[in-house]
Design a protein around this motif. Structure first.
Motif, PDB file in Angstrom:
ATOM      1  N   LEU A   1       0.920  -1.134   0.022  1.00  0.00           N
ATOM      2  CA  LEU A   1       0.103   0.097  -0.074  1.00  0.00           C
ATOM      3  C   LEU A   1       0.836   1.378  -0.017  1.00  0.00           C
ATOM      4  N   ILE A   2       1.762   1.497   0.946  1.00  0.00           N
ATOM      5  CA  ILE A   2       2.986   2.527   0.840  1.00  0.00           C
ATOM      6  C   ILE A   2       3.445   2.496  -0.283  1.00  0.00           C
ATOM      7  N   ASN A   3       4.010   1.511  -1.150  1.00  0.00           N
ATOM      8  CA  ASN A   3       4.704   1.744  -2.238  1.00  0.00           C
ATOM      9  C   ASN A   3       3.667   2.228  -3.406  1.00  0.00           C
ATOM     10  N   GLY A   4       2.586   1.716  -3.469  1.00  0.00           N
ATOM     11  CA  GLY A   4       1.476   2.080  -4.387  1.00  0.00           C
ATOM     12  C   GLY A   4       1.356   3.450  -4.189  1.00  0.00           C
ATOM     13  N   ALA A   5       1.108   3.898  -3.000  1.00  0.00           N
ATOM     14  CA  ALA A   5       0.909   5.537  -2.640  1.00  0.00           C
ATOM     15  C   ALA A   5       2.180   6.229  -3.455  1.00  0.00           C
ATOM     16  N   PHE A   6       3.353   5.651  -3.006  1.00  0.00           N
ATOM     17  CA  PHE A   6       4.591   6.407  -3.489  1.00  0.00           C
ATOM     18  C   PHE A   6       4.296   6.501  -5.029  1.00  0.00           C
ATOM     19  N   GLN A   7       4.337   5.345  -5.717  1.00  0.00           N
ATOM     20  CA  GLN A   7       4.594   5.352  -6.870  1.00  0.00           C
ATOM     21  C   GLN A   7       3.506   6.208  -7.592  1.00  0.00           C
ATOM     22  N   ALA A   8       2.350   6.321  -7.127  1.00  0.00           N
ATOM     23  CA  ALA A   8       1.370   7.274  -7.355  1.00  0.00           C
ATOM     24  C   ALA A   8       1.687   8.731  -7.400  1.00  0.00           C
ATOM     25  N   SER A   9       2.517   9.179  -6.453  1.00  0.00           N
ATOM     26  CA  SER A   9       2.828  10.286  -6.081  1.00  0.00           C
ATOM     27  C   SER A   9       3.976  10.872  -7.273  1.00  0.00           C
ATOM     28  N   LYS A  10       4.405   9.863  -8.016  1.00  0.00           N
ATOM     29  CA  LYS A  10       5.624  10.097  -8.879  1.00  0.00           C
ATOM     30  C   LYS A  10       4.674  10.344 -10.316  1.00  0.00           C
ATOM     31  N   ARG A  11       3.522  10.157 -10.613  1.00  0.00           N
ATOM     32  CA  ARG A  11       2.812   9.940 -11.764  1.00  0.00           C
ATOM     33  C   ARG A  11       1.690  10.859 -12.050  1.00  0.00           C
ATOM     34  N   VAL A  12       1.135  10.763 -13.151  1.00  0.00           N
ATOM     35  CA  VAL A  12       0.072  11.725 -13.569  1.00  0.00           C
ATOM     36  C   VAL A  12      -0.840  10.981 -14.505  1.00  0.00           C
ATOM     37  N   MET A  13      -2.168  10.991 -14.483  1.00  0.00           N
ATOM     38  CA  MET A  13      -2.888  10.406 -15.419  1.00  0.00           C
ATOM     39  C   MET A  13      -3.001  11.272 -16.539  1.00  0.00           C
TER      40      MET A  13
ATOM     41  N   LEU B   1       1.143  17.958 -28.814  1.00  0.00           N
ATOM     42  CA  LEU B   1       0.695  19.151 -29.548  1.00  0.00           C
ATOM     43  C   LEU B   1       1.246  19.324 -31.117  1.00  0.00           C
ATOM     44  N   GLN B   2       2.494  18.937 -31.124  1.00  0.00           N
ATOM     45  CA  GLN B   2       3.195  19.271 -32.331  1.00  0.00           C
ATOM     46  C   GLN B   2       2.448  18.298 -33.239  1.00  0.00           C
ATOM     47  N   ILE B   3       2.023  17.237 -33.199  1.00  0.00           N
ATOM     48  CA  ILE B   3       1.351  16.117 -33.866  1.00  0.00           C
ATOM     49  C   ILE B   3       0.060  16.317 -33.945  1.00  0.00           C
ATOM     50  N   GLY B   4      -0.769  17.429 -33.536  1.00  0.00           N
ATOM     51  CA  GLY B   4      -2.023  17.662 -33.702  1.00  0.00           C
ATOM     52  C   GLY B   4      -3.192  16.951 -32.761  1.00  0.00           C
ATOM     53  N   VAL B   5      -2.634  16.386 -31.809  1.00  0.00           N
ATOM     54  CA  VAL B   5      -3.151  15.898 -30.661  1.00  0.00           C
ATOM     55  C   VAL B   5      -3.979  17.004 -29.801  1.00  0.00           C
ATOM     56  N   THR B   6      -5.394  16.750 -29.620  1.00  0.00           N
ATOM     57  CA  THR B   6      -6.094  17.806 -28.906  1.00  0.00           C
ATOM     58  C   THR B   6      -6.805  17.223 -27.657  1.00  0.00           C
ATOM     59  N   ASP B   7      -7.546  18.108 -26.903  1.00  0.00           N
ATOM     60  CA  ASP B   7      -8.350  17.778 -25.881  1.00  0.00           C
ATOM     61  C   ASP B   7      -7.534  16.936 -24.602  1.00  0.00           C
ATOM     62  N   ILE B   8      -6.525  17.795 -24.474  1.00  0.00           N
ATOM     63  CA  ILE B   8      -5.551  16.726 -23.530  1.00  0.00           C
ATOM     64  C   ILE B   8      -6.016  17.024 -21.843  1.00  0.00           C
ATOM     65  N   LEU B   9      -6.062  16.246 -21.399  1.00  0.00           N
ATOM     66  CA  LEU B   9      -6.750  16.006 -19.818  1.00  0.00           C
ATOM     67  C   LEU B   9      -5.619  15.505 -18.993  1.00  0.00           C
ATOM     68  N   VAL B  10      -5.273  16.238 -17.819  1.00  0.00           N
ATOM     69  CA  VAL B  10      -4.013  15.789 -17.011  1.00  0.00           C
ATOM     70  C   VAL B  10      -4.541  15.552 -15.553  1.00  0.00           C
ATOM     71  N   ASN B  11      -4.764  14.419 -15.012  1.00  0.00           N
ATOM     72  CA  ASN B  11      -4.935  14.135 -13.508  1.00  0.00           C
ATOM     73  C   ASN B  11      -3.857  14.271 -12.648  1.00  0.00           C
ATOM     74  N   ARG B  12      -3.474  15.077 -11.744  1.00  0.00           N
ATOM     75  CA  ARG B  12      -2.331  15.098 -11.108  1.00  0.00           C
ATOM     76  C   ARG B  12      -2.653  14.475  -9.567  1.00  0.00           C
ATOM     77  N   ASP B  13      -3.580  14.030  -9.352  1.00  0.00           N
ATOM     78  CA  ASP B  13      -3.881  13.569  -8.055  1.00  0.00           C
ATOM     79  C   ASP B  13      -4.303  12.106  -8.198  1.00  0.00           C
ATOM     80  N   ILE B  14      -3.253  11.073  -8.313  1.00  0.00           N
ATOM     81  CA  ILE B  14      -3.747   9.611  -8.350  1.00  0.00           C
ATOM     82  C   ILE B  14      -3.168   9.372  -7.082  1.00  0.00           C
TER      83      ILE B  14
END
Length: 296
Positions: A212-224, A278-291
């Motif tokens: 569980l602690i490792n899962g929380a730490f791994q989540a703190s290093k990443r975004v969705m 953005l350089q290749i035309g991808v749009t509607d980018i959503l970032v969740n920074r609280d995993i």
């Protein structure tokens, strides 16, 4: 059912640790403020005690706790060895290990350990560690003086040098100090009492806590990251986004030739990935920074 006792640092690291517990689904409620003991809402954790980092290795060695979160520096100071179950490069201000360093006044002529004068004083909280360090160099003449805080100021009170912990080195520079030697690098680690680890009734709960602690730490290093992608750049976008095992992909309903890609990416790569998309035309980018948790 067995229960496990956990001890963690108080002081500057307490907020970081409490946050990690909360992300792991183990929010700590302090019930006994005088003794700094808390409870979590799982019946297999008996208590979470907050204690001075310097003292935690002794409590674990004496069998008062089953698991501890503590710095490698304080374990090394007392000369103990514990099974390390998880390494957490977390600190007060960054996810990087700290360093235990020997520093002198910038105005002094000392630039190497060997140049320190005979029988000089070195102030530090890490008394046992530093004594062994100097004895190992054949400098048992050096007097190691205990410091109980504000160690960087002790050169103004008679010490020739100090040994202190640093993350960036900025505080040392602000106090006109210069590092002349790195004694060790220290991470925050999760360690166990060997007897508790060998207890078959406790091991499953210790293992669950670590995961569980490792899962929380791994989540703190990443975004969705989620993005809508035209079909002609689908492969290129998948390569750019990457992720734990690669992005998931699903067609957009009612929009022919477009797909939604979703992936978990390293937090430090977020801006680079967005720029490339953005350089290749991808749009509607959503970032969740609280995993909250990644059990991978």
């Amino acid at each position: 059912m067995s229960q496990i006792d956990i001890v963690v640092p108080d002081g500057s690291m307490q907020e970081v640790i409490v946050g990690l517990f909360a992300k792991a689904g183990l929010p700590v409620v302090i019930e006994k403020r005088r003794t700094k003991e808390g409870k979590v809402e799982v019946d297999w954790i008996k208590r979470v005690a907050f204690q001075r980092p310097q003292e935690i290795p002794n409590y674990l060695k004496s069998g008062h706790f089953d698991v501890a979160i503590v710095g490698e520096d304080w374990i090394a100071n007392w000369g103990y060895e514990f099974p390390v179950l998880l390494k957490l490069p977390i600190g007060r201000s960054s996810n990087k290990p700290v360093k235990i360093v020997l520093a002198v006044n910038q105005a002094s002529d000392f630039r190497r350990v060997e140049e320190l004068p005979q029988s000089c004083e070195v102030a530090t909280e890490y008394v046992q560690l530093v004594q062994r360090f100097f004895i190992g160099l054949g400098r048992d003449d050096i007097k190691v003086v205990p410091s109980f805080g504000n160690t960087e100021h002790k050169i103004g009170f008679g010490a020739t040098a100090i040994v202190d912990v640093t993350e960036s080195g900025d505080s040392l520079k602000e106090n006109q100090l210069e590092i002349i030697c790195e004694i060790m690098e220290s991470n925050t680690v999760v360690v166990a009492n060997p007897e508790s680890l060998a207890d078959e009734s406790k091991w499953p709960y210790i293992d669950c806590f670590i995961r569980l602690i490792n899962g929380a730490f791994q989540a703190s290093k990443r975004v969705m990251l989620v993005a809508n992608v035209p079909e002609n750049v689908l492969d290129e976008t998948s390569r750019i986004i990457g992720g734990l095992k690669g992005p998931s992909c699903s067609p957009l309903v009612g929009v022919k030739g477009w797909f939604a890609l979703q992936s978990v990416v390293d937090r430090e790569d977020e801006q680079k990935i967005i720029f490339e998309l953005l350089q290749i035309g991808v749009t509607d980018i959503l970032v969740n920074r609280d995993i909250p948790l990644i059990m991978s």
